[in-house]
Scaffold this motif. Structure first.
Motif, short mmCIF file in Angstrom:
data_model
loop_
_atom_site.label_atom_id
_atom_site.label_comp_id
_atom_site.label_asym_id
_atom_site.label_seq_id
_atom_site.Cartn_x
_atom_site.Cartn_y
_atom_site.Cartn_z
N VAL A 1 47.05 36.36 44.63
CA VAL A 1 47.38 37.79 44.50
C VAL A 1 46.51 38.50 45.56
O VAL A 1 45.72 38.15 46.27
CB VAL A 1 46.68 38.37 43.22
N ASP A 2 47.16 39.91 45.91
CA ASP A 2 46.47 40.67 46.93
C ASP A 2 45.26 41.37 46.40
O ASP A 2 45.42 42.74 45.99
CB ASP A 2 47.55 41.57 47.14
N LEU A 3 44.35 40.62 46.53
CA LEU A 3 43.02 41.28 45.88
C LEU A 3 42.01 41.31 47.12
O LEU A 3 42.08 40.46 48.05
CB LEU A 3 42.30 40.43 44.81
N ASP A 4 41.35 42.52 47.40
CA ASP A 4 40.23 42.56 48.31
C ASP A 4 39.22 41.43 48.07
O ASP A 4 38.54 41.26 46.92
CB ASP A 4 39.56 43.79 48.28
N ASP A 5 38.89 40.64 49.10
CA ASP A 5 38.02 39.41 48.83
C ASP A 5 36.85 39.72 48.54
O ASP A 5 36.14 39.07 47.52
CB ASP A 5 37.89 38.83 50.37
#
Length: 257
Positions: free
Chosen positions: A152-156
């Motif tokens: 998913v497009d999550l900030d690492d």
């Protein structure tokens, strides 16, 4: 505390809007914003011993006309950050109550998914509220494996912080991977579909969990790639009742048994 008493307790102290828990055929169910919510459980097996050592919970959702909704459709009904966090916690509360209701014969661990939007919406202290809920149910974070998706497009940095928050509270972490680099987050378990198993490198101690094991051939593939845990219709469909996980002496098997 009997299940009905726990349901009354949560309704008094944790009610949210048009939401209520209720007893249905000796299990907990919930009504929330036009949806009826129930639990199913699928066994997780130690592939070396063949023993059931835990269960993954799945959401069963129906609308007012008893039309079934899959999990994605149910979550889409809650577009705001606040509403999705409340819904996600309620679903996991229902699962925890229904797992607790079977604790005399269903030990091991309970694997629960945390929705990616929940991770984004909660800025810090991940797992704190749910830990309080678990304690009311006679459970603890050590009884829970939280499954987080990595595709998913999550900030690492935010994702890594959430993982660390959960781990500090005693939850074990399973990352459901689609070929990224879950080893960067030092999970306890990495979960792959048997159709996407490769030969990834993981630090010592990380367990590979093979999903969608539907045949003896799938099982052999999973073992060949080093999977230690498995799940699929080969071991049982998701069902209302958990499979017994207890040894003859009454003690439950665990992750390493």
């Amino acid at each position: 505390m009997p299940l009905i008493d726990l349901i009354h307790y949560f309704n008094r102290n944790n009610a949210i809007g048009d939401s209520t828990l209720y007893l249905e055929d000796e299990r907990a169910a919930a009504w929330h914003e036009g949806l009826r919510l129930r639990s199913l459980f699928q066994p997780i097996v130690n592939l070396q011993t063949g023993r059931v050592i835990g269960h993954q919970a799945f959401l069963v959702a129906e609308d007012e006309e008893a039309n079934s909704l899959d999990s994605d459709a149910a979550y889409r009904r809650f577009p705001s950050d606040e509403s999705v966090v409340q819904f996600d916690r309620l679903c996991r509360t229902v699962h925890a109550l229904n797992f607790l209701a079977q604790h005399r014969h269903a030990g091991g661990y309970l694997q629960l998914s945390v929705h990616p939007r929940h991770l984004l919406a909660v800025p810090s202290q991940h797992g704190l509220v749910f830990e309080t809920i678990l304690k009311c149910c006679g459970l603890a974070p050590v009884d829970i494996v939280l499954e987080l998706k990595t595709n998913v497009d999550l900030d690492d940095a935010h994702f890594a912080s959430a993982v660390e928050n959960y781990r500090e509270r005693g939850y074990r972490i399973a990352l459901s991977s689609q070929g990224e680099h879950p080893e960067l987050f030092a999970p306890d378990i990495v979960k792959y579909s048997v159709t996407t198993l490769g030969a990834p490198f993981f630090p010592a101690g990380v367990l590979i969990h093979a999903d969608n094991l539907d045949s003896a051939e799938d099982l052999e593939i999973a073992k060949a790639y080093g999977a230690k845990l498995g799940q699929g219709i080969l071991f049982g469909n998701a069902a209302r009742d958990c499979v017994s996980t207890h040894k003859p002496d009454g003690l439950a098997y665990n992750l390493r048994d």
